[in-house]
Write a protein that holds these residues in place. Sequence first.
Motif, mmCIF file in Angstrom:
data_model
loop_
_atom_site.group_PDB
_atom_site.id
_atom_site.type_symbol
_atom_site.label_atom_id
_atom_site.label_comp_id
_atom_site.label_asym_id
_atom_site.label_seq_id
_atom_site.Cartn_x
_atom_site.Cartn_y
_atom_site.Cartn_z
ATOM 1 N N GLN B 36 -0.841 -0.432 -4.965
ATOM 2 C CA GLN B 36 -1.487 0.836 -4.653
ATOM 3 C C GLN B 36 -2.991 0.642 -4.776
ATOM 4 O O GLN B 36 -3.458 0.099 -5.783
ATOM 5 C CB GLN B 36 -1.040 1.916 -5.649
ATOM 6 N N GLN B 37 -3.724 1.082 -3.769
ATOM 7 C CA GLN B 37 -5.181 0.971 -3.836
ATOM 8 C C GLN B 37 -5.815 2.347 -3.595
ATOM 9 O O GLN B 37 -5.676 2.906 -2.509
ATOM 10 C CB GLN B 37 -5.719 -0.028 -2.821
ATOM 11 N N VAL B 38 -6.476 2.846 -4.622
ATOM 12 C CA VAL B 38 -7.232 4.080 -4.455
ATOM 13 C C VAL B 38 -8.672 3.716 -4.139
ATOM 14 O O VAL B 38 -9.128 2.609 -4.434
ATOM 15 C CB VAL B 38 -7.148 4.981 -5.701
ATOM 16 N N LEU B 39 -9.388 4.646 -3.556
ATOM 17 C CA LEU B 39 -10.737 4.394 -3.067
ATOM 18 C C LEU B 39 -11.645 3.874 -4.167
ATOM 19 O O LEU B 39 -11.681 4.426 -5.266
ATOM 20 C CB LEU B 39 -11.295 5.696 -2.482
ATOM 21 N N GLY B 40 -12.326 2.778 -3.876
ATOM 22 C CA GLY B 40 -13.286 2.238 -4.830
ATOM 23 C C GLY B 40 -12.705 1.319 -5.880
ATOM 24 O O GLY B 40 -13.440 0.822 -6.743
ATOM 25 N N GLN B 41 -11.400 1.092 -5.829
ATOM 26 C CA GLN B 41 -10.738 0.232 -6.815
ATOM 27 C C GLN B 41 -10.040 -0.924 -6.122
ATOM 28 O O GLN B 41 -9.750 -0.866 -4.931
ATOM 29 C CB GLN B 41 -9.703 1.036 -7.611
ATOM 30 N N GLY B 42 -9.745 -1.973 -6.880
ATOM 31 C CA GLY B 42 -8.911 -3.034 -6.351
ATOM 32 C C GLY B 42 -7.452 -2.602 -6.350
ATOM 33 O O GLY B 42 -7.068 -1.653 -7.046
ATOM 34 N N PRO B 43 -6.620 -3.274 -5.573
ATOM 35 C CA PRO B 43 -5.182 -2.940 -5.556
ATOM 36 C C PRO B 43 -4.547 -3.091 -6.939
ATOM 37 O O PRO B 43 -4.900 -4.001 -7.686
ATOM 38 C CB PRO B 43 -4.608 -3.961 -4.570
ATOM 39 N N GLY B 84 -2.440 12.797 -6.855
ATOM 40 C CA GLY B 84 -2.972 11.513 -7.286
ATOM 41 C C GLY B 84 -2.269 10.309 -6.690
ATOM 42 O O GLY B 84 -2.724 9.184 -6.857
ATOM 43 N N ASP B 85 -1.167 10.541 -5.981
ATOM 44 C CA ASP B 85 -0.476 9.442 -5.310
ATOM 45 C C ASP B 85 -1.134 9.104 -3.979
ATOM 46 O O ASP B 85 -0.756 8.124 -3.325
ATOM 47 C CB ASP B 85 1.001 9.792 -5.067
ATOM 48 N N SER B 86 -2.097 9.889 -3.560
ATOM 49 C CA SER B 86 -2.819 9.606 -2.321
ATOM 50 C C SER B 86 -3.555 8.279 -2.475
ATOM 51 O O SER B 86 -4.361 8.109 -3.391
ATOM 52 C CB SER B 86 -3.829 10.715 -2.013
ATOM 53 N N ALA B 87 -3.261 7.347 -1.572
ATOM 54 C CA ALA B 87 -3.815 5.996 -1.701
ATOM 55 C C ALA B 87 -3.399 5.175 -0.492
ATOM 56 O O ALA B 87 -2.615 5.622 0.344
ATOM 57 C CB ALA B 87 -3.303 5.322 -2.975
ATOM 58 N N LEU B 88 -3.921 3.956 -0.447
ATOM 59 C CA LEU B 88 -3.451 2.957 0.509
ATOM 60 C C LEU B 88 -2.381 2.129 -0.195
ATOM 61 O O LEU B 88 -2.637 1.571 -1.266
ATOM 62 C CB LEU B 88 -4.615 2.063 0.941
ATOM 63 N N TYR B 89 -1.195 2.075 0.380
ATOM 64 C CA TYR B 89 -0.102 1.297 -0.202
ATOM 65 C C TYR B 89 0.032 0.007 0.592
ATOM 66 O O TYR B 89 0.243 0.024 1.811
ATOM 67 C CB TYR B 89 1.195 2.099 -0.208
ATOM 68 N N LEU B 90 -0.085 -1.089 -0.117
ATOM 69 C CA LEU B 90 -0.104 -2.409 0.493
ATOM 70 C C LEU B 90 1.133 -3.194 0.118
ATOM 71 O O LEU B 90 1.569 -3.171 -1.034
ATOM 72 C CB LEU B 90 -1.348 -3.180 0.028
ATOM 73 N N CYS B 91 1.666 -3.883 1.102
ATOM 74 C CA CYS B 91 2.778 -4.792 0.879
ATOM 75 C C CYS B 91 2.264 -6.211 1.112
ATOM 76 O O CYS B 91 1.470 -6.450 2.033
ATOM 77 C CB CYS B 91 3.908 -4.457 1.853
ATOM 78 N N GLY B 106 -1.118 -1.990 5.554
ATOM 79 C CA GLY B 106 -1.049 -0.880 4.609
ATOM 80 C C GLY B 106 -0.581 0.424 5.228
ATOM 81 O O GLY B 106 -0.612 0.608 6.452
ATOM 82 N N THR B 107 -0.118 1.297 4.360
ATOM 83 C CA THR B 107 0.224 2.670 4.721
ATOM 84 C C THR B 107 -0.727 3.584 3.964
ATOM 85 O O THR B 107 -0.787 3.534 2.736
ATOM 86 C CB THR B 107 1.673 3.024 4.347
ATOM 87 N N ARG B 108 -1.461 4.382 4.715
ATOM 88 C CA ARG B 108 -2.387 5.320 4.066
ATOM 89 C C ARG B 108 -1.654 6.634 3.857
ATOM 90 O O ARG B 108 -1.336 7.324 4.825
ATOM 91 C CB ARG B 108 -3.642 5.505 4.907
ATOM 92 N N LEU B 109 -1.373 6.956 2.597
ATOM 93 C CA LEU B 109 -0.642 8.166 2.235
ATOM 94 C C LEU B 109 -1.619 9.221 1.729
ATOM 95 O O LEU B 109 -2.419 8.949 0.834
ATOM 96 C CB LEU B 109 0.393 7.861 1.147
ATOM 97 N N THR B 110 -1.516 10.388 2.316
ATOM 98 C CA THR B 110 -2.299 11.531 1.847
ATOM 99 C C THR B 110 -1.331 12.599 1.374
ATOM 100 O O THR B 110 -0.424 13.001 2.125
ATOM 101 C CB THR B 110 -3.188 12.105 2.958
#
Lengths: 113, 112
Positions: B36-43, B84-91, B106-110
């Motif tokens: 899970q990657q939220v804006l401004g953070q590493g996965p 708070g689950d809104s994020a980019l989900y990477l496989c 990635g899947t961008r979940l909002t």
Amino acid sequence: RKEVEQDPGPFNVPEGATVAFNCTYSNSASQSFFWYRQDCRKEPKLLMSVYSSGNEDGRFTAQLNRASQYISLLIRDSKLSDSATYLCVVNTHSGAGSYQLTFGKGTKLSVIP
Amino acid sequence: DAGVTQSPTHLIKTRGQHVTLRCSPISGHKSVSWYQQVLGQGPQFIFQYYEKEERGRGNFPDRFSARQFPNYSSELNVNALLLGDSALYLCASSLWWENEAFFGQGTRLTVV
């Protein structure tokens, strides 16, 4: 202490400059190390693996110091296309088939014309 | 050769709903992991699967679950979605645990 710490950045450098990124990790059991680059709103892409003997790929040089738990990336002759966020990544594998990548927060690089 | 593919690419869900994200690894790769990657953070590591068995789990609540199928594709499920689950989900897939991992787009979940 965070597991993987990187220079906070951002780094703004002119074209042709040399730029160095630093990273430290806290888990001494970590076994393999990587640098990834991530463009805005894209997935991370592997830039290079990092070895204790040091390794070079064109303008990019990576170094690992296991004793100091320190990883570095040097980019020479920066190009505009090098602008991205650089992620330091540590791989810890704890058993057969099990591994975990731990990422730093990333350091943003902007190369300016 | 196809790289790691994820679907859908974008998704909007409402709080409390459930979501399923899908991932197909690179052909021949037997290990899949989710981040899970939220804006401004590493996965951040969520799960790792190898040969259809869960081999690692990150510090995420039980609302997160995953599985790997016989063809090595994988699903990530999130129940009772929170804002708070809104994020980019990477496989990511890898051949073996020591090898480099390659990421899908990635899947961008909002969550609204």
